[in-house]
Scaffold this motif. Structure first.
Motif, PDB file in Angstrom:
ATOM      1  N   ARG A  96     -59.080 -10.430  22.212  1.00  0.00           N
ATOM      2  CA  ARG A  96     -59.004 -10.571  20.763  1.00  0.00           C
ATOM      3  C   ARG A  96     -58.272  -9.371  20.173  1.00  0.00           C
ATOM      4  O   ARG A  96     -58.562  -8.224  20.504  1.00  0.00           O
ATOM      5  CB  ARG A  96     -60.399 -10.683  20.151  1.00  0.00           C
ATOM      6  N   LEU A  97     -57.301  -9.668  19.275  1.00  0.00           N
ATOM      7  CA  LEU A  97     -56.475  -8.631  18.656  1.00  0.00           C
ATOM      8  C   LEU A  97     -56.626  -8.699  17.140  1.00  0.00           C
ATOM      9  O   LEU A  97     -57.183  -9.644  16.586  1.00  0.00           O
ATOM     10  CB  LEU A  97     -54.998  -8.836  19.022  1.00  0.00           C
ATOM     11  N   LYS A  98     -56.099  -7.685  16.481  1.00  0.00           N
ATOM     12  CA  LYS A  98     -56.051  -7.712  15.024  1.00  0.00           C
ATOM     13  C   LYS A  98     -54.965  -8.685  14.595  1.00  0.00           C
ATOM     14  O   LYS A  98     -53.821  -8.563  15.007  1.00  0.00           O
ATOM     15  CB  LYS A  98     -55.752  -6.313  14.478  1.00  0.00           C
ATOM     16  N   PRO A  99     -55.290  -9.654  13.747  1.00  0.00           N
ATOM     17  CA  PRO A  99     -54.281 -10.635  13.337  1.00  0.00           C
ATOM     18  C   PRO A  99     -53.160  -9.983  12.522  1.00  0.00           C
ATOM     19  O   PRO A  99     -53.324  -8.906  11.943  1.00  0.00           O
ATOM     20  CB  PRO A  99     -55.076 -11.623  12.472  1.00  0.00           C
ATOM     21  N   SER A 100     -52.033 -10.672  12.471  1.00  0.00           N
ATOM     22  CA  SER A 100     -50.892 -10.195  11.677  1.00  0.00           C
ATOM     23  C   SER A 100     -51.167 -10.442  10.188  1.00  0.00           C
ATOM     24  O   SER A 100     -52.219 -10.936   9.803  1.00  0.00           O
ATOM     25  CB  SER A 100     -49.620 -10.925  12.102  1.00  0.00           C
ATOM     26  N   ALA A 101     -50.165 -10.099   9.369  1.00  0.00           N
ATOM     27  CA  ALA A 101     -50.267 -10.327   7.920  1.00  0.00           C
ATOM     28  C   ALA A 101     -50.375 -11.824   7.629  1.00  0.00           C
ATOM     29  O   ALA A 101     -49.954 -12.664   8.443  1.00  0.00           O
ATOM     30  CB  ALA A 101     -49.055  -9.734   7.215  1.00  0.00           C
ATOM     31  N   ILE A 102     -50.918 -12.149   6.475  1.00  0.00           N
ATOM     32  CA  ILE A 102     -51.174 -13.549   6.128  1.00  0.00           C
ATOM     33  C   ILE A 102     -49.912 -14.420   6.201  1.00  0.00           C
ATOM     34  O   ILE A 102     -49.948 -15.511   6.788  1.00  0.00           O
ATOM     35  CB  ILE A 102     -51.811 -13.646   4.723  1.00  0.00           C
ATOM     36  N   PRO A 103     -48.765 -13.987   5.638  1.00  0.00           N
ATOM     37  CA  PRO A 103     -47.565 -14.841   5.741  1.00  0.00           C
ATOM     38  C   PRO A 103     -47.175 -15.132   7.187  1.00  0.00           C
ATOM     39  O   PRO A 103     -46.712 -16.233   7.495  1.00  0.00           O
ATOM     40  CB  PRO A 103     -46.481 -14.022   5.024  1.00  0.00           C
ATOM     41  N   ILE A 104     -47.377 -14.155   8.085  1.00  0.00           N
ATOM     42  CA  ILE A 104     -47.032 -14.373   9.494  1.00  0.00           C
ATOM     43  C   ILE A 104     -47.991 -15.371  10.125  1.00  0.00           C
ATOM     44  O   ILE A 104     -47.583 -16.237  10.908  1.00  0.00           O
ATOM     45  CB  ILE A 104     -47.061 -13.022  10.262  1.00  0.00           C
ATOM     46  N   ILE A 105     -49.272 -15.275   9.788  1.00  0.00           N
ATOM     47  CA  ILE A 105     -50.241 -16.239  10.310  1.00  0.00           C
ATOM     48  C   ILE A 105     -49.885 -17.645   9.838  1.00  0.00           C
ATOM     49  O   ILE A 105     -49.917 -18.612  10.622  1.00  0.00           O
ATOM     50  CB  ILE A 105     -51.670 -15.862   9.862  1.00  0.00           C
ATOM     51  N   LEU A 106     -49.529 -17.758   8.568  1.00  0.00           N
ATOM     52  CA  LEU A 106     -49.185 -19.070   8.024  1.00  0.00           C
ATOM     53  C   LEU A 106     -47.990 -19.685   8.745  1.00  0.00           C
ATOM     54  O   LEU A 106     -48.006 -20.861   9.114  1.00  0.00           O
ATOM     55  CB  LEU A 106     -48.888 -18.950   6.528  1.00  0.00           C
ATOM     56  N   GLU A 107     -46.966 -18.879   8.975  1.00  0.00           N
ATOM     57  CA  GLU A 107     -45.788 -19.416   9.651  1.00  0.00           C
ATOM     58  C   GLU A 107     -46.059 -19.659  11.133  1.00  0.00           C
ATOM     59  O   GLU A 107     -45.472 -20.566  11.728  1.00  0.00           O
ATOM     60  CB  GLU A 107     -44.592 -18.473   9.465  1.00  0.00           C
ATOM     61  N   SER A 108     -46.947 -18.886  11.739  1.00  0.00           N
ATOM     62  CA  SER A 108     -47.336 -19.147  13.129  1.00  0.00           C
ATOM     63  C   SER A 108     -48.025 -20.501  13.228  1.00  0.00           C
ATOM     64  O   SER A 108     -47.769 -21.282  14.160  1.00  0.00           O
ATOM     65  CB  SER A 108     -48.265 -18.037  13.632  1.00  0.00           C
ATOM     66  N   LEU A 109     -48.901 -20.789  12.290  1.00  0.00           N
ATOM     67  CA  LEU A 109     -49.536 -22.108  12.253  1.00  0.00           C
ATOM     68  C   LEU A 109     -48.505 -23.201  12.026  1.00  0.00           C
ATOM     69  O   LEU A 109     -48.616 -24.307  12.565  1.00  0.00           O
ATOM     70  CB  LEU A 109     -50.592 -22.135  11.139  1.00  0.00           C
ATOM     71  N   GLN A 110     -47.492 -22.878  11.242  1.00  0.00           N
ATOM     72  CA  GLN A 110     -46.442 -23.856  10.976  1.00  0.00           C
ATOM     73  C   GLN A 110     -45.646 -24.150  12.242  1.00  0.00           C
ATOM     74  O   GLN A 110     -45.318 -25.310  12.526  1.00  0.00           O
ATOM     75  CB  GLN A 110     -45.526 -23.304   9.876  1.00  0.00           C
ATOM     76  N   VAL A 111     -45.316 -23.125  12.996  1.00  0.00           N
ATOM     77  CA  VAL A 111     -44.614 -23.331  14.270  1.00  0.00           C
ATOM     78  C   VAL A 111     -45.482 -24.134  15.221  1.00  0.00           C
ATOM     79  O   VAL A 111     -45.008 -25.040  15.920  1.00  0.00           O
ATOM     80  CB  VAL A 111     -44.220 -21.972  14.890  1.00  0.00           C
ATOM     81  N   LEU A 112     -46.759 -23.816  15.254  1.00  0.00           N
ATOM     82  CA  LEU A 112     -47.689 -24.569  16.095  1.00  0.00           C
ATOM     83  C   LEU A 112     -47.708 -26.037  15.687  1.00  0.00           C
ATOM     84  O   LEU A 112     -47.742 -26.938  16.541  1.00  0.00           O
ATOM     85  CB  LEU A 112     -49.088 -23.954  15.970  1.00  0.00           C
ATOM     86  N   SER A 113     -47.650 -26.306  14.390  1.00  0.00           N
ATOM     87  CA  SER A 113     -47.603 -27.691  13.898  1.00  0.00           C
ATOM     88  C   SER A 113     -46.337 -28.392  14.382  1.00  0.00           C
ATOM     89  O   SER A 113     -46.378 -29.549  14.812  1.00  0.00           O
ATOM     90  CB  SER A 113     -47.646 -27.707  12.372  1.00  0.00           C
ATOM     91  N   ALA A 114     -45.214 -27.680  14.305  1.00  0.00           N
ATOM     92  CA  ALA A 114     -43.939 -28.278  14.724  1.00  0.00           C
ATOM     93  C   ALA A 114     -43.949 -28.593  16.215  1.00  0.00           C
ATOM     94  O   ALA A 114     -43.493 -29.657  16.647  1.00  0.00           O
ATOM     95  CB  ALA A 114     -42.796 -27.323  14.390  1.00  0.00           C
ATOM     96  N   ILE A 115     -44.473 -27.676  17.014  1.00  0.00           N
ATOM     97  CA  ILE A 115     -44.541 -27.911  18.463  1.00  0.00           C
ATOM     98  C   ILE A 115     -45.470 -29.073  18.763  1.00  0.00           C
ATOM     99  O   ILE A 115     -45.170 -29.931  19.601  1.00  0.00           O
ATOM    100  CB  ILE A 115     -44.998 -26.624  19.183  1.00  0.00           C
ATOM    101  N   ALA A 116     -46.596 -29.140  18.060  1.00  0.00           N
ATOM    102  CA  ALA A 116     -47.522 -30.252  18.270  1.00  0.00           C
ATOM    103  C   ALA A 116     -46.869 -31.575  17.886  1.00  0.00           C
ATOM    104  O   ALA A 116     -47.058 -32.595  18.556  1.00  0.00           O
ATOM    105  CB  ALA A 116     -48.791 -30.028  17.462  1.00  0.00           C
ATOM    106  N   PHE A 117     -46.104 -31.556  16.826  1.00  0.00           N
ATOM    107  CA  PHE A 117     -45.475 -32.786  16.352  1.00  0.00           C
ATOM    108  C   PHE A 117     -44.428 -33.294  17.342  1.00  0.00           C
ATOM    109  O   PHE A 117     -44.337 -34.497  17.595  1.00  0.00           O
ATOM    110  CB  PHE A 117     -44.829 -32.529  14.990  1.00  0.00           C
TER     111      PHE A 117
END
Length: 1090
Positions: free
Chosen positions: A623-644
């Motif tokens: 477990r690490l310290k998460p990045s800034a909120i905008p980076i987390i949001l875009e990471s989730l977005q990339v994850l969504s694109a890969i899942a799609f």
């Protein structure tokens, strides 16, 4: 004595001297000098009463012909009005402006610059003071107009004409800002005046620079002139923009000082072959005008300071990035252009941003500002004009060299935006040029879809599509070069945005291989080394876009190693490693190293999870310290694109892990993270269902584990949160669980999900109610819930309640839900062991469906589907138990006919045709109702023949073969024959290019419908169909031959055609000559050369 007292004493003394008829000019001159010497800029010491009295005395007694006194008086007025923070009334100051205008007309060129400068300062501090004099100053014979045109400048002997021209431009700018605080949307400056100023400035700029001039002053004039055009075009949309001239001006001055150019700009004409034909959309509102959103480009955000506008919401993001997927950008500001400094006070040399010494240094800065002003004007033009109007000028703005690696050697390329973006020595100017490129590229997928790579080299003729392909290739190479060499974060950010826009718009399946690979190699380093959080955020957004193309499908065959030799994840990646790839020839040692380096098959997933605070190494999780909120949001977005796009390839074996990570993200304190996590879950669920539909193996146990892990936290959001968007997405998540996973969930979980959705149908927020009723309708299709008649009834009651709401979005979703519910009832009808819904509910559903057929088109298109299904399930027993049901059925059929024939929205029409066909599958309608058949068959036949929309024709043709018995056609059988053969003749002659893609399907469906009629043919019908057979024989023969050769033998359409051929050739025997002739022609139609 204080400064205030001194000013009062001097003012009184000066006023008393001026009251004398023949005043002593020397005394007056001395007193004015003494007043001018006061420190107005350093301290506030002038009272409003003293100031008003003095200024009134000055403009009333100092004559413009006394040039020396007039100049000093003008300076004194300026100092008092603009530097002492005194609020003067606009009407009062208009008298001061009138005095200055009088001075300007009568004074010599010696003091003209001072008078104009002081007047401009007063106008700038209070623009409305010049409102009365707009025509005097900027009209056809206006003072400022003449100066800019050069009429007055020609008579100047002691002053630099350019200096005077600069002051005139600055006065124009100040007067135009009156519109900033315009009331009731009314422009204070007449549109004719603005039109004229625009024409004059364009004429001025198109004439180029004077032969002998001070370039620093000329640069300031250019900045002011370009700014005036930007202001006019942005604030007055009714003004026609001479786009060829303006594009030519912008192109010339965005390269100002960078490359040797002609002495003046030239008009740029659009390339005729580049004008794309945009499909004309019919009005779907049933006569109401449909709202059309203009495409927006966030690059104009840099105009916030350049153009003083009241609407500060000027395109904050590139919303029109086209994306056919279900995911959306998590952060809408990641495409904002940098906020460059675009306004400068040009009255002195002390305004330079840094301490700049030397004329050459100041000149370089001024040239840069000219280029930035030209970029801003570019952006305003792109904002105000349609993208289709701008596309014709791409050839002049972007390089299209066949040799993309040496594009800089091409002379034409040196006049493009790309040249400015690469060679400009000032970082902010490079960023401005790239902002213009971004505005061009964003939302251009429809136009660049024509592009392709050339199959041949050195051809004398280059097709337009190939030229576009060269342009795209050059832009890829240029952006890669910028990312590899650029050191300025401001430029890198805009370049990454351009990459994201370019990836969205490029048809990679028609381009040469390797384009997207180079982009990823150049951009990946910004993800690893984290130069700037903003850069990383944009990189995530770009990677989301590239995911769709970076696969090993037939559309883009890029054979790259998944995880090439590289350093450890913590250290970074080598430049030759790719984002994603297919299986490669890895040896055992390399595979083992990759296992130790990466947990996932794609390194981007490792980065995404690391940004969210998870690091995986083999069996170990850190477990690490998460990045800034905008980076987390875009990471989730990339994850969504890969899942799609790639769930089966990259995430299928990690579904349980996704449940663990996303369940934690749902508990995040930041609501945007919770919302985006829910969206990601919804997309994953949808992707799993698609895998099931494609009959791919799905890890069912892992899916059930994931949903069990997530449902608790999803329910918490639905029950406790005030975050309405998140609650709506949670409903979508439950809807996307999928039938197989839902069936394996514990019964308490199943009941919990249903209870949550039914409860959410009464939520305070309309969006949540809409999402909940949609989710219910998706769940009711599950067999486990469809068999539960109590749940089906609850679902129906909630749909009825939603359809009665005033909110359109809820009614639209509820109408769609009604269609789904009716689909479920049709499926139940086929299984006798499942009991029917209550007659009262059926009656109310039918009544509401009829009402919805009169609603908004968005509601109509689903209501028609529901009507067709409900008519299909009505039984004879229902009609006997409820007398009013018979009349309702007749009204419903009439309503479907209206929707099919008279509504302007084509989707409503083809849905209505489909619904009519669905209804005619119910035999009870033919036995219990009468009088409707002739209307339905005639209307459907007419639609199949003549409707401009081929999808309507197709659905009408399919509906005509819904009856299964000859008796159900009655006396409409023979007219139907004639109508179908006319429809086949018309289908062969379709010439509408926009509908051409549906032509083959239309011909196939008409052939199948005629084959269905053939299978019901009786010998007594043969003489009646002889005439249409003779008249349309050749067309029918050709179409059947075409369809037979195109369709595979196992195709249902082909089998129906073959069934008809067998019936005609084997089962029918003619009894007389006419029957024999007719049957012979039919047999000839169904005999093909194989």
């Amino acid at each position: 004595m204080s400064a205030s007292q001194q000013f009062a004493v001097l003012s009184v003394e000066l006023s008393s001297h001026l009251q004398v008829k023949d005043y002593n000019k020397e005394a007056i001159n001395s007193l004015i000098d003494e007043l001018n010497a006061k420190p107005y800029k350093a301290e506030l010491f002038v009272g409003k009463q003293d100031a008003t009295a003095l200024i009134t005395t000055l403009y009333g007694n100092i004559k413009p012909i006394d040039e020396c006194l007039a100049a000093k008086t003008s300076h004194l007025m300026n100092s008092i009005i603009t530097k002492q923070n005194i609020q003067f009334d606009s009407d009062y100051l208009s008298k001061v402006i009138a005095w200055h205008i009088d001075c300007t007309k009568k004074c010599s060129d010696m003091i003209l610059p001072d008078i104009l400068h002081n007047m401009q300062c007063i106008l700038q501090s209070n623009p409305r003071s010049g409102q009365k004099f707009i025509n005097d100053l900027m009209g056809k014979q206006g003072l400022l107009t003449k100066i800019i045109m050069g009429d007055k400048s020609k008579t100047l002997k002691n002053q630099d004409p350019l200096q005077i021209c600069l002051m005139a431009f600055k006065c124009v700018i100040s007067l135009l800002t009156i519109d900033e605080d315009k009331l009731n949307g009314q422009s204070e400056v007449n549109i004719e005046v603005k039109e004229q100023i625009s024409q004059i400035i364009i004429f001025f700029l198109m004439n180029g620079s004077p032969r002998t001039h001070d370039e620093s002053i000329y640069c300031k004039i250019l900045i002011s002139a370009l700014r005036v055009l930007s202001h006019i075009y942005f604030n007055e949309q009714k003004i026609g923009i001479p786009i060829s001239e303006v594009i030519g001006i912008c192109q010339y001055f965005i390269l100002y000082g960078l490359v040797s150019q002609d002495s003046k700009p030239e008009r740029i004409m659009p390339a005729q072959q580049s004008i794309a034909t945009t499909p004309v959309k019919p009005n779907p509102k049933g006569g109401k005008k449909q709202k059309i959103r203009k495409q927006r480009n966030s690059a104009i955000e840099s105009l916030k300071k350049e153009i003083p506008v009241s609407d500060r919401s000027l395109m904050k993001d590139v919303d029109n990035f086209e994306n056919n997927s279900v995911y959306r950008p998590a952060s809408k500001n990641y495409l904002e252009v940098q906020k460059t400094r675009t306004f400068w006070n040009l009255t002195s040399d002390s305004d330079m941003s840094d301490v700049e010494n030397g004329r050459e240094t100041k000149l370089i800065a001024l040239r840069s500002r000219v280029r930035q002003s030209a970029a801003n004007l570019f952006l305003v033009v792109f904002k105000m004009k349609e993208k289709k109007d701008i596309f014709g000028y791409w050839w002049a703005l972007l390089p299209d060299s066949p040799d993309a690696n040496h594009w800089l050697l091409d002379d034409k390329s040196k006049k493009t935006l790309a040249f400015a973006a690469v060679t400009d020595p000032i970082a902010r100017s490079r960023a401005s040029a790239l902002s213009v490129v971004l505005a061009l590229l964003s939302g251009s997928r429809m136009y660049l879809s024509q592009a392709e790579s050339s199959k041949r080299n050195n051809t004398s003729f280059i097709p337009f599509s190939v030229s576009l392909g060269y342009m795209i290739t050059c832009m890829h190479k240029i952006l890669v070069s910028i990312l590899d060499t650029e050191r300025s974060p401001v430029v890198i950010i805009v370049a990454l945005k351009c990459c994201a826009a370019l990836v969205q718009a490029t048809p990679y399946h028609k381009m040469q291989e390797g384009l997207i690979s180079e982009l990823v190699r150049s951009t990946r380093k910004f993800l690893v080394y984290r130069v700037d959080p903003k850069i990383e955020e944009i990189m995530k957004a770009m990677e989301k876009d590239t995911v769709a193309y970076k696969n090993h499908s037939e559309t883009n065959k890029e054979n790259v190693s998944l995880n090439d030799e590289c350093d450890d994840f913590e250290e970074g990646y080598s430049d030759d490693e790719m984002f994603i790839a297919i299986e490669s020839e890895n040896n055992d040692v390399k595979i083992e190293k990759d296992k130790n380096t990466f947990f996932f098959r794609s390194w981007i997933l490792d980065i995404c999870f690391k940004n969210m605070g998870w690091l995986f190494r083999g069996d170990k999780t850190t477990r690490l310290k998460p990045s800034a909120i905008p980076i987390i949001l875009e990471s989730l977005q990339v994850l969504s694109a890969i899942a799609f796009h790639h769930l089966s390839d990259l995430l299928q074996t990690h579904i349980a892990l996704l449940g663990d990570v996303l369940s934690e993200m749902l508990q995040h304190e930041h609501q945007d993270v919770v919302l985006q996590s829910a969206r990601t879950i919804s997309i994953i669920g949808d992707a799993i269902q698609k895998m099931e539909q494609q009959e791919k193996s799905v890890p069912l146990n892992a899916c059930v584990y994931m949903w069990e892990k997530l449902l608790t936290h999803l329910s918490s959001i639905l029950q406790n949160h005030e975050n309405a968007p998140a609650k709506a997405v949670v409903c979508d998540c439950i809807a996307n669980i999928g039938e197989k996973s839902f069936k394996e969930l514990p019964s308490r979980m199943q009941m919990f999900c249903c209870t949550l959705l039914i409860g959410s149908c009464s939520d305070e927020e309309a969006t949540v109610r809409a999402a909940a009723v949609r989710a219910l309708a998706m769940a009711v299709m599950y067999r486990t819930l469809r068999e539960d008649i109590c749940f089906v009834s609850d679902c129906g009651e909630n749909i009825l309640r939603a359809l009665a709401e005033p909110t359109l979005v809820v009614r639209t979703k509820a109408a769609w839900a009604l269609g789904n519910l009716s689909d479920a009832l049709v499926l139940n009808m086929k299984e006798p062991e499942i009991e029917d819904i209550d007659d009262d509910l059926l009656l109310r559903l039918l009544e509401v469906s009829i009402q919805c057929a009169n609603d908004n088109d968005k509601v109509k298109m689903s209501a028609t589907r529901g009507l067709g299904n409900l008519l299909r399930i009505i039984k004879n027993e229902n009609l006997q138990r409820h007398i009013q049901l018979k009349s309702l059925c007749e009204v419903a059929i009439g309503k479907l006919l209206d929707c099919a024939s008279r509504v302007t929205n084509m989707k409503v029409r083809w849905n209505a045709c489909y619904a009519l066909g669905n209804a005619m599958k119910n035999e009870n309608l033919f036995t219990c109702l009468s009088g409707w058949q002739s209307k339905v068959f005639t209307s459907l036949c007419t639609l199949a023949q003549d409707c401009k929309n081929l999808k309507v024709r197709i659905n009408a043709a399919v509906a005509l073969r819904a009856p299964e018995r000859r008796s159900q056609y009655g006396d409409q059988y023979v007219p139907l024959w004639r109508g179908i053969m006319i429809a086949m003749e018309n289908a062969a002659n379709v010439d509408d290019f926009n509908e051409y893609k549906h032509k083959d399907n239309l011909i196939e469906q008409l052939c199948v419908t005629l084959s269905h009629l053939c299978c019901l043919l009786k010998l007594s019908d043969l003489p009646d169909i002889l005439d249409p057979l003779i008249f349309h024989f050749d067309s029918a023969k050709a179409l059947y031959t075409q369809s037979y050769h195109k369709l595979p033998p196992e195709n249902a359409s082909c089998m129906k055609i073959l069934q008809a051929a067998k019936y005609l050739t084997v089962d029918l025997t003619p009894e007389n000559d006419i029957q024999s002739q007719s049957l012979g022609m039919l047999q000839e139609i169904f005999i093909w050369d194989v």
